[in-house]
Write an enzyme that holds these catalytic residues in place. Structure first.
Site, short mmCIF file in Angstrom:
data_model
loop_
_atom_site.label_atom_id
_atom_site.label_comp_id
_atom_site.label_asym_id
_atom_site.label_seq_id
_atom_site.Cartn_x
_atom_site.Cartn_y
_atom_site.Cartn_z
CD GLU A 133 -16.48 -31.71 -18.36
OE1 GLU A 133 -16.48 -30.66 -18.05
OE2 GLU A 133 -16.93 -32.51 -17.60
CG ASP A 134 -14.56 -27.05 -17.09
OD1 ASP A 134 -14.79 -28.37 -16.97
OD2 ASP A 134 -14.67 -26.72 -15.86
CG ASP B 122 -9.07 -34.32 -11.62
OD1 ASP B 122 -8.04 -34.94 -11.92
OD2 ASP B 122 -9.65 -33.98 -10.55
CE LYS C 276 -6.29 -30.81 -12.78
NZ LYS C 276 -6.86 -30.89 -11.79
CG PHE D 223 -7.26 -26.69 -7.78
CD1 PHE D 223 -8.28 -27.37 -8.05
CD2 PHE D 223 -7.64 -25.13 -7.62
CE1 PHE D 223 -9.75 -26.83 -7.97
CE2 PHE D 223 -8.69 -24.70 -7.66
CZ PHE D 223 -9.82 -25.58 -7.90
CB VAL D 224 -5.72 -25.11 -13.40
CG1 VAL D 224 -4.27 -25.65 -13.82
CG2 VAL D 224 -6.80 -26.18 -13.95
CG ASP E 25 -15.21 -23.24 -9.35
OD1 ASP E 25 -14.92 -24.25 -10.01
OD2 ASP E 25 -15.75 -23.28 -8.28
NE ARG F 33 -17.79 -20.97 -12.16
CZ ARG F 33 -17.70 -22.06 -11.92
NH1 ARG F 33 -17.00 -22.63 -12.93
NH2 ARG F 33 -18.44 -22.69 -11.01
#
Ligand code: 5GP
Length: 183
Positions: free
Chosen positions: A107-108, A111, A139, A160-161, A167, A173
């Site tokens: 996973e990137d 959250d 997070k 938010f990043v 994206d 990206r």
């Protein structure tokens, strides 16, 4: 988008540098080495979650020195918003047979943990030999579901990043470093 002294201004919102390309690459190398040690003698399947994880997954497996396979599946994303829609849909299925295999979900970012929860339920219908999760970013203060992330690149604040696969409205990206929305 305009860039002033490293800041990114997107639709009037200010994003500031958060993790440099050098910091990311160094941590990804460590993760690759740790996974290689843990899976020595095995042939895991790295399963990337599209779209966000494609850059991380590409760099991660370059730092893995054991035999491995890869596959991807795609989940619905936040769409145009910066906030989770609260539901997840499977948009592209896996092509490989995971039964009896060691799988590593890539996973990137985690959250709320909803996507990982969804993935766990998806794989509970199959019989992989083992399943672990690696996420570049987590997070911790946003987590709402009880999920286990086995390998974590960086723990970050609930902001938010973007960049390095992540994206904003499907763009940015391709930034090599990660920027955070300044509050
Ligand atoms: P969760 O299901 O854990 O709430 O969220 C996971 C997904 O939400 C990630 O795979 C990613 O697509 C998206 N996401 C969560 N936080 C961020 C963020 O800060 N930036 C971006 N670009 N996407 C995020």
């Amino acid at each position: 988008m305009s860039e002033q002294n490293d800041k990114l201004i997107i639709n009037g919102e200010k994003f500031i540098p958060f993790l440099s390309s050098r910091e990311i690459q160094s941590r990804v190398k460590e993760l690759g080495e740790e996974i290689s040690r843990d899976y020595r003698g095995k042939v895991p399947i790295f399963i990337g979650v599209l779209n966000g994880a494609f850059i991380f997954m590409s760099d991660l497996i370059k730092n893995v020195d054991i035999e491995c396979e890869i596959d991807f599946f795609k989940l619905s994303s936040y769409g145009d918003s910066k906030i989770s829609s609260g539901n997840v849909k499977l948009l592209k299925e896996l092509n490989c047979d995971v039964n009896g295999r060691d799988i590593i979900i890539v996973e990137d970012i985690v959250d709320t943990g909803l996507s990982i929860k969804y993935i766990e339920e998806l794989f509970s219908k199959h019989t992989p030999k083992s399943m672990k999760v690696v996420s570049l970013l987590v997070k911790p203060e946003s987590l709402k579901y009880d999920v286990k992330i086995d390998y974590i690149g960086f723990r970050i604040p609930s902001q938010f990043v973007i960049g390095y696969g992540l994206d904003y409205q499907q763009k940015y990206r391709n930034l090599t470093s990660i920027y955070i929305l300044s509050e």
